[in-house]
Design a protein around this motif. Structure first.
Motif, PDB file in Angstrom:
ATOM      1  N   SER A  23       0.834  -1.200   0.000  1.00 58.26           N
ATOM      2  CA  SER A  23       0.000   0.000   0.000  1.00 58.26           C
ATOM      3  C   SER A  23       0.874   1.257   0.000  1.00 58.26           C
ATOM      4  O   SER A  23       0.587   2.221  -0.713  1.00 58.26           O
ATOM      5  N   ALA A  24       1.939   1.218   0.795  1.00 62.10           N
ATOM      6  CA  ALA A  24       2.851   2.361   0.835  1.00 62.10           C
ATOM      7  C   ALA A  24       3.523   2.560  -0.517  1.00 62.10           C
ATOM      8  O   ALA A  24       3.683   3.696  -0.974  1.00 62.10           O
ATOM      9  N   THR A  26       2.316   1.727  -3.427  1.00 62.30           N
ATOM     10  CA  THR A  26       1.298   2.258  -4.331  1.00 62.30           C
ATOM     11  C   THR A  26       1.085   3.748  -4.090  1.00 62.30           C
ATOM     12  O   THR A  26       1.023   4.536  -5.037  1.00 62.30           O
ATOM     13  N   SER A  27       1.013   4.126  -2.824  1.00 59.97           N
ATOM     14  CA  SER A  27       0.851   5.546  -2.494  1.00 59.97           C
ATOM     15  C   SER A  27       2.057   6.350  -2.937  1.00 59.97           C
ATOM     16  O   SER A  27       1.918   7.459  -3.459  1.00 59.97           O
ATOM     17  N   ALA A  30       1.934   6.848  -6.659  1.00 57.61           N
ATOM     18  CA  ALA A  30       0.939   7.866  -7.016  1.00 57.61           C
ATOM     19  C   ALA A  30       1.472   9.260  -6.714  1.00 57.61           C
ATOM     20  O   ALA A  30       1.324  10.181  -7.520  1.00 57.61           O
ATOM     21  N   ALA A  31       2.122   9.399  -5.570  1.00 58.06           N
ATOM     22  CA  ALA A  31       2.686  10.703  -5.217  1.00 58.06           C
ATOM     23  C   ALA A  31       3.792  11.101  -6.183  1.00 58.06           C
ATOM     24  O   ALA A  31       3.888  12.268  -6.577  1.00 58.06           O
TER      25      ALA A  31
END
Length: 120
Positions: A23-24, A26-27, A30-31
């Motif tokens: 999840s990190a 993926t985040s 995206a960032a």
């Protein structure tokens, strides 16, 4: 031999950690797509990698980038032949930040662990 109940809890904790790290990632991806690092941030990262502050594997990656054997962009998008050297850094970051990520997830009223645990 480990008690089966303890082993099950360990397995669940490992699965949760993998999910949290993914999840990190993926985040972070995206960032990075929406907010590229500043020149200063890039230079600081490269300096830390070269000096060994980020570990030996990152130091080796920096040397390979400096020798034009690969590029940082290829390393981070997974197309570099040396992408495996990134794994130890990502694992270390996962271990370093697992507590704060877990706390953030616990504090997030919209997070539903049952909805994300399938497929782990």
């Amino acid at each position: 031999m480990i008690d089966p109940a303890i082993q099950e809890r360990l397995d669940l904790a490992r699965a949760e950690l993998r999910m949290t790290v993914e999840s990190a990632r993926t985040s972070l991806e995206a960032a990075q797509r929406t907010l590229p690092p500043t020149r200063e941030e890039t230079e600081e990262f490269e300096r830390a990698a070269r000096s060994g502050d980020l570990g030996r594997d990152m130091q080796e990656l920096a040397a390979r980038v400096d020798n034009r054997e690969t590029r940082w962009s290829d390393v981070f998008d997974g197309t570099s032949p040396f992408v495996e050297l990134l794994r130890s850094h990502l694992d270390a970051m996962g271990e370093r930040y697992v507590t704060s990520v877990r706390q953030s997830l616990e504090d997030d009223e919209t997070f539903d662990p049952a909805a994300t645990s399938s497929g782990v």
